[in-house]
Design an enzyme around this catalytic site. Structure first.
Site: not given
Ligand code: IFM
Length: 445
Positions: A82, A126, A171, A292, A294, A351
């Site tokens: 991607r 992006h 995002e 995405n 985290y 992500e």
């Molecule tokens: O680097 C970023 C990415 O551009 C968007 N999602 C989170 C990643 C880590 O912060």
């Protein structure tokens, strides 16, 4: 190769896709080459606002080294990659005349990927908005829907013969909440925030229509950053602030895009900016939900700040990555389950990753065992979600390479591959070998 055990993936589909992700501004460099126009991030970097005054001018020099980078992906064995197209590279003014040299770069990249049997997943946006469009109001300008539709038509026409997987936005909640152009790190007034959200949603719907009409066999989605927003304390004000942020962060885009309605608590604010038929224009059928994820976000109340929140302390003793993001695989499992329940679409995790400050040891090797442990735990959480019925179909690690991490510049490293920014040499980290082994084991099972 790392000796850390591979995760249990027995509940993942046999055709599960393993991939890696990057984005244009974060890796390409060559910001002044071959007719590329400026983006809002070039301007933001020029202002010296980024840590160590870093810029995207060279980044990972992927623009010149893309062949080597596809070689890395081939060595990993990933089935998919991607990436994003830099809008100002292909349309320097954001609309109007296309830049043939910019389009040709993505032709070369796509052809190289296909020759390596890696499926290109193309994200249209992006965050690197053409500066020329920002000067016309950016996403606040209602014309932004048409600008984005035209840009999408150009990408579809040029690449749609070879690319079938398209994401409209990466995002949207992040670049709208933290700056309508992100570079500014502010999102204007509340009223401006609501207009921006609505315009981006309209742009998404318009782009889906363009892609559907012009790319045979297109598989389309939008990529949402989704993290639980949790109160930083047991007090009621913090709980209310967390619930309010949660709606803007997690629901403001997928709800109208996939359910045809804004979250109830936003409606009074958004409705004045809506025209009849807008929700139908936004809620166009998509094929998948790009996720995405985290870590959870901890929130406290601040009546003086916009939307009434600030970021609060993480729970004492919570395990953290080196950049202080909570490690919470259980939150990932819950997020997958909530996306499945709320939207009912196939999910691709586009992500997930671990930010750190890796450096080579005396032998030149980069040992990132913390990243391996993190990825293993998160993949097992995804496997657990799949075993309870979540339709998750792919997992893409952020990121193939260390790269420009927005306001942190090059100080934070998310890559499976270390980049020595002085020489631009790539050094696969131990996590690179571990991911290669995982993919190999999956293929041979
Ligand atoms: O680097 C970023 C990415 O551009 C968007 N999602 C989170 C990643 C880590 O912060």
């Amino acid at each position: 190769m790392s000796t850390t055990k591979l995760p249990n993936t027995t509940s993942l589909r046999p055709d599960f896709i393993w991939g890696v992700s990057t984005s244009s501004f974060q890796i390409e460099g060559a910001t002044r080459e071959d007719g590329r126009g400026l983006s809002i991030w070039d301007i933001h970097c020029q202002s010296g606002a980024i840590k160590n005054r870093d810029t995207g001018d060279v980044a990972c020099d992927h623009y010149h080294r893309y062949r080597e980078d596809v070689g890395l992906m081939k060595a990993l064995g990933v089935q998919a990659y991607r990436f994003s197209v830099a809008w100002p590279r292909v349309l320097p003014q954001g609309w109007g005349s296309a830049n043939e040299a910019g389009l040709a770069f993505y032709d070369r990249l796509i052809d190289e990927l296909l020759a390596a049997e890696i499926e290109p997943w193309l994200c249209l946006y992006h965050w690197d908005l053409p500066q020329a469009l920002e000067e016309r109001g950016g996403w606040l300008n209602p014309e932004s829907t048409a600008w984005f539709a035209d840009y999408t038509a150009l990408a579809a026409k040029r690449f749609g013969d070879r690319v079938k997987r398209f994401a409209t936005f990466n995002e949207p909640s992040i670049f709208t909440l933290f700056g309508r152009s992100l570079g500014k790190r502010d999102c204007g007034s509340e009223d401006e925030l609501h207009r921006t959200i609505h315009h981006v949603n309209l742009a998404h719907g318009a782009a889906v229509d363009v892609l559907r009409a012009s790319v045979a066999g297109a598989s389309i989605g939008c990529i949402h950053n989704r993290q639980p927003c949790r109160p930083a304390s047991g007090n009621e004000a913090d709980a209310a602030a967390a619930a309010r942020l949660d709606v803007y962060w997690n629901d403001a885009f997928p709800d109208p895009q996939c359910r045809g309605a804004y979250p109830p608590s936003m409606r009074t604010a958004i409705e004045p900016h809506m025209k009849a038929g807008d929700l139908a224009r936004i809620c166009r059928p998509v094929d998948w939900f790009g996720l995405n994820h985290y870590s959870p976000v901890y929130v406290k109340a601040n009546a003086d700040s916009m939307l009434g929140y600030d970021f609060g302390d993480k729970p004492a003793g919570a395990p953290l990555t080196p950049i202080d993001w909570p490690i919470d695989p259980e939150a990932f499992r819950q997020t997958l389950e909530s996306v499945h329940a709320r939207y009912g679409l196939p999910i691709y995790v586009l992500e997930n990753g671990y930010g750190s400050f890796d450096e080579p040891d005396q032998t030149g090797a980069v040992n990132d065992s913390g990243r391996i442990e993190f990825l293993k735990a998160y993949i097992e959480a995804m496997n657990a979600a799949a075993s309870s019925g979540v339709d998750v179909r792919g997992y893409f690690i952020w990121s193939l390479l260390d790269n420009f991490e927005w306001d942190s510049g090059y100080s934070t490293r998310f890559g499976l591959t270390y980049v020595d920014y002085a020489s631009l040499r790539r050094i696969p980290k131990s996590s690179f070998g571990w991911y290669t082994e995982l993919i190999k084991a999956r293929h041979s099972s």
